[in-house]
Design a protein around this motif. Structure first.
Motif, PDB file in Angstrom:
ATOM      1  N   ASP A 166       0.826  -1.216   0.000  1.00  0.00           N
ATOM      2  CA  ASP A 166       0.000   0.000   0.000  1.00  0.00           C
ATOM      3  C   ASP A 166       0.856   1.259   0.000  1.00  0.00           C
ATOM      4  OD1 ASP A 166      -2.320  -1.474  -0.021  1.00  0.00           O
ATOM      5  OD2 ASP A 166      -2.737  -1.268   2.116  1.00  0.00           O
ATOM      6  N   LYS A 167       1.921   1.232   0.792  1.00  0.00           N
ATOM      7  CA  LYS A 167       2.790   2.410   0.873  1.00  0.00           C
ATOM      8  C   LYS A 167       3.505   2.634  -0.466  1.00  0.00           C
ATOM      9  CE  LYS A 167       5.614   5.235   3.594  1.00  0.00           C
ATOM     10  NZ  LYS A 167       5.183   6.157   4.639  1.00  0.00           N
ATOM     11  N   ALA A 168       3.862   1.561  -1.129  1.00  0.00           N
ATOM     12  CA  ALA A 168       4.499   1.691  -2.450  1.00  0.00           C
ATOM     13  C   ALA A 168       3.529   2.310  -3.452  1.00  0.00           C
ATOM     14  CB  ALA A 168       4.975   0.329  -2.942  1.00  0.00           C
ATOM     15  N   LEU A 169       2.268   1.883  -3.389  1.00  0.00           N
ATOM     16  CA  LEU A 169       1.272   2.432  -4.315  1.00  0.00           C
ATOM     17  C   LEU A 169       1.018   3.914  -4.018  1.00  0.00           C
ATOM     18  CD1 LEU A 169      -0.636   1.856  -6.661  1.00  0.00           C
ATOM     19  CD2 LEU A 169      -2.365   1.102  -5.029  1.00  0.00           C
ATOM     20  N   PHE A 210       1.800   9.443  -5.607  1.00  0.00           N
ATOM     21  CA  PHE A 210       2.299  10.769  -5.238  1.00  0.00           C
ATOM     22  C   PHE A 210       3.363  11.199  -6.251  1.00  0.00           C
ATOM     23  CE2 PHE A 210       3.718  14.119  -2.439  1.00  0.00           C
ATOM     24  CZ  PHE A 210       2.577  14.398  -1.693  1.00  0.00           C
ATOM     25  N   GLN A 211       4.193  10.255  -6.626  1.00  0.00           N
ATOM     26  CA  GLN A 211       5.326  10.546  -7.505  1.00  0.00           C
ATOM     27  C   GLN A 211       4.885  11.082  -8.862  1.00  0.00           C
ATOM     28  OE1 GLN A 211       7.608   7.102  -8.616  1.00  0.00           O
ATOM     29  NE2 GLN A 211       8.790   8.308 -10.078  1.00  0.00           N
ATOM     30  N   PRO A 214       7.927  12.573 -14.157  1.00  0.00           N
ATOM     31  CA  PRO A 214       7.302  11.957 -15.330  1.00  0.00           C
ATOM     32  C   PRO A 214       7.238  10.440 -15.178  1.00  0.00           C
ATOM     33  CG  PRO A 214       9.559  12.591 -15.837  1.00  0.00           C
ATOM     34  CD  PRO A 214       9.271  13.100 -14.455  1.00  0.00           C
ATOM     35  N   ILE A 215       6.347   9.839 -15.930  1.00  0.00           N
ATOM     36  CA  ILE A 215       6.182   8.385 -15.884  1.00  0.00           C
ATOM     37  C   ILE A 215       5.743   7.936 -17.285  1.00  0.00           C
ATOM     38  CG2 ILE A 215       3.738   7.872 -15.370  1.00  0.00           C
ATOM     39  CD1 ILE A 215       4.890   6.612 -12.716  1.00  0.00           C
ATOM     40  N   LYS A 269      -2.279  21.456  -4.054  1.00  0.00           N
ATOM     41  CA  LYS A 269      -3.000  21.502  -5.322  1.00  0.00           C
ATOM     42  C   LYS A 269      -2.020  21.482  -6.479  1.00  0.00           C
ATOM     43  CE  LYS A 269      -7.195  23.892  -4.016  1.00  0.00           C
ATOM     44  NZ  LYS A 269      -7.886  25.186  -4.013  1.00  0.00           N
ATOM     45  N   GLY A 270      -2.469  21.021  -7.587  1.00  0.00           N
ATOM     46  CA  GLY A 270      -1.559  20.889  -8.709  1.00  0.00           C
ATOM     47  C   GLY A 270      -1.327  19.418  -8.977  1.00  0.00           C
ATOM     48  N   SER A 271      -1.850  18.565  -8.079  1.00  0.00           N
ATOM     49  CA  SER A 271      -1.750  17.131  -8.306  1.00  0.00           C
ATOM     50  C   SER A 271      -2.832  16.717  -9.294  1.00  0.00           C
ATOM     51  CB  SER A 271      -1.906  16.387  -6.996  1.00  0.00           C
ATOM     52  OG  SER A 271      -3.167  16.672  -6.444  1.00  0.00           O
ATOM     53  N   TRP A 272      -2.722  15.517  -9.798  1.00  0.00           N
ATOM     54  CA  TRP A 272      -3.692  15.019 -10.769  1.00  0.00           C
ATOM     55  C   TRP A 272      -5.017  14.715 -10.080  1.00  0.00           C
ATOM     56  CZ3 TRP A 272      -2.667  15.571 -15.704  1.00  0.00           C
ATOM     57  CH2 TRP A 272      -1.335  15.658 -16.092  1.00  0.00           C
TER      58      TRP A 272
END
Lengths: 251, 251
Positions: A158-161, A166-167, A172-173, B248-251
């Motif tokens: 859960d923490k990884a997700l 958040f990342q 970018p992804i 704010k500014g997150s998706w």
């Protein structure tokens, strides 16, 4: 297992493990690679121990390669879990017994363990999952329907997700997850899959273009209709720079 | 030190330590709390070991309290350092000799250590720095002029500063660092101090207000001129929500 228990104290750093949350993306599905443990109905994250003179990052890479056959995957350390109650003494004793021996007081394997969490995001169709010595299956499970897991592995997943979600607000992804040429709707679906929610099409496009990491290829999807969506690719140089310093919108 | 070496293996988790990067802010200065090690000209981050049945977070809090006298400080785990070469075997042997004993092979203290980095940001005028047993001074040093440091402590400090600077792009900062009522220029100077660069006044105000974490108090600094800047305070509820989900500014 019996031989492992004999040599562990000599070979591995005491009280320290790595656990890998390997996210797989393919055709708008987000999954996690899990191992079905022998002699129990519970599942586990792929993990392992750190050799005495091994860099912790390399221990995580070793685990990832062994379980997926994949090399050159970017693994990111995201958190170290060190609650003394994360340890399941009963399960350790059970593994001891299964190896046909009596538990030895203060044995390397029976002490408290701290674990370092790493995560990776890969295209899951490219991996060849295989179980390790203490598991009898290695499968992709949907992040929305994770099975019962050992120890604090659910918390680690859960923490990884949370970290991944958040990342994508500031890094970018998508590189190596999407084809080299992709459309804006395809990129949007990647984001929606990871975030687990729908995004507004126009806002997405505006924001994504403002990041300055895309190259507009000026061509439409081949064989598509006149109104087929335009193709983009990542500007890898700008993409990599944004990985380091964060996406626009920073101070 | 001698007594410590006798009891360490029994009391502490093997091969594991915590190091704290304690950032202090006061009157537009950003500093780090460092210890001057005995018998060397080098400085160190405040650190310590993890007791066998102690939560790693509590070990870090214990170190922070012991070095600053401060309680209820938010410490954030940011990275675990596990390069096998981070270890300085020579220094360990030296500490052994200073304690009046010969190094013992495989002694708890002479093995490889992994260290977990934590950071905190406090108002440094409130702390009472005090050295530990193996240091003879505990002082605030400017982040711009860090002295020569032991092991990989400079790398740990640098990574903490990078993390802090990255963090203020997506999480609020300033609560408990600024007075309850503050002006926009004061908030801007906090950001400029942490980032180590000047920011555009109008952009800063626009962006900050858009975050929705400030309460406009509708009053000017008391005793100020007619044109004295307006006062704000944090909306603590919204501030805490933004800590969790990001600005704010997150998706």
């Amino acid at each position: 297992m019996s031989e492992f228990l004999d040599k562990a104290a000599e070979k591995y750093h005491p009280g320290l493990s790595v656990d890998c949350v390997i996210f797989g993306f393919h055709e708008n599905e987000l999954k996690v690679l899990l191992l079905k443990m022998k002699h129990t109905s519970k599942w586990a994250l792929p993990g392992g121990f750190v050799e005495k003179n091994e860099h912790i990052d390399l221990a995580a890479i070793r685990v990832l390669e062994n379980r997926t056959g994949l090399k050159d995957i970017f693994l990111k350390q995201f958190y170290t879990f060190g609650d003394p109650d994360r340890h399941d003494h009963e399960m350790d004793l059970e593994l001891f017994k299964q190896s046909g021996r009596d538990p030895v007081k203060d044995h390397w394997f029976l002490q408290r363990f701290i674990t370092m969490g790493y995560y990776a995001l890969i295209e899951f169709s490219k991996a060849s999952p295989r179980p390790d010595d203490i598991s009898d299956a290695c499968e992709w499970k949907s992040v929305d329907e994770l099975p019962d897991m050992i120890l604090d592995h659910r918390e680690i997943a859960d923490k990884a997700l949370d970290t991944l979600r958040f990342q994508i607000n500031y890094q970018p992804i998508g590189h190596k997850l999407l084809p080299v040429k992709f459309t804006m709707p395809e990129l949007q679906r990647l984001y929606e899959t990871i975030l687990g929610k729908e995004l507004d099409r126009r806002n997405f496009q505006r924001k994504m273009l403002a990041y300055g990491i895309l190259k507009d290829l000026g061509e439409r999807r081949k064989g598509g209709a006149h109104k087929a969506p335009y193709l983009y690719s990542f500007d890898v140089k700008k993409y990599n720079a944004a990985l380091k310093i964060g996406l626009k919108g920073s101070w």
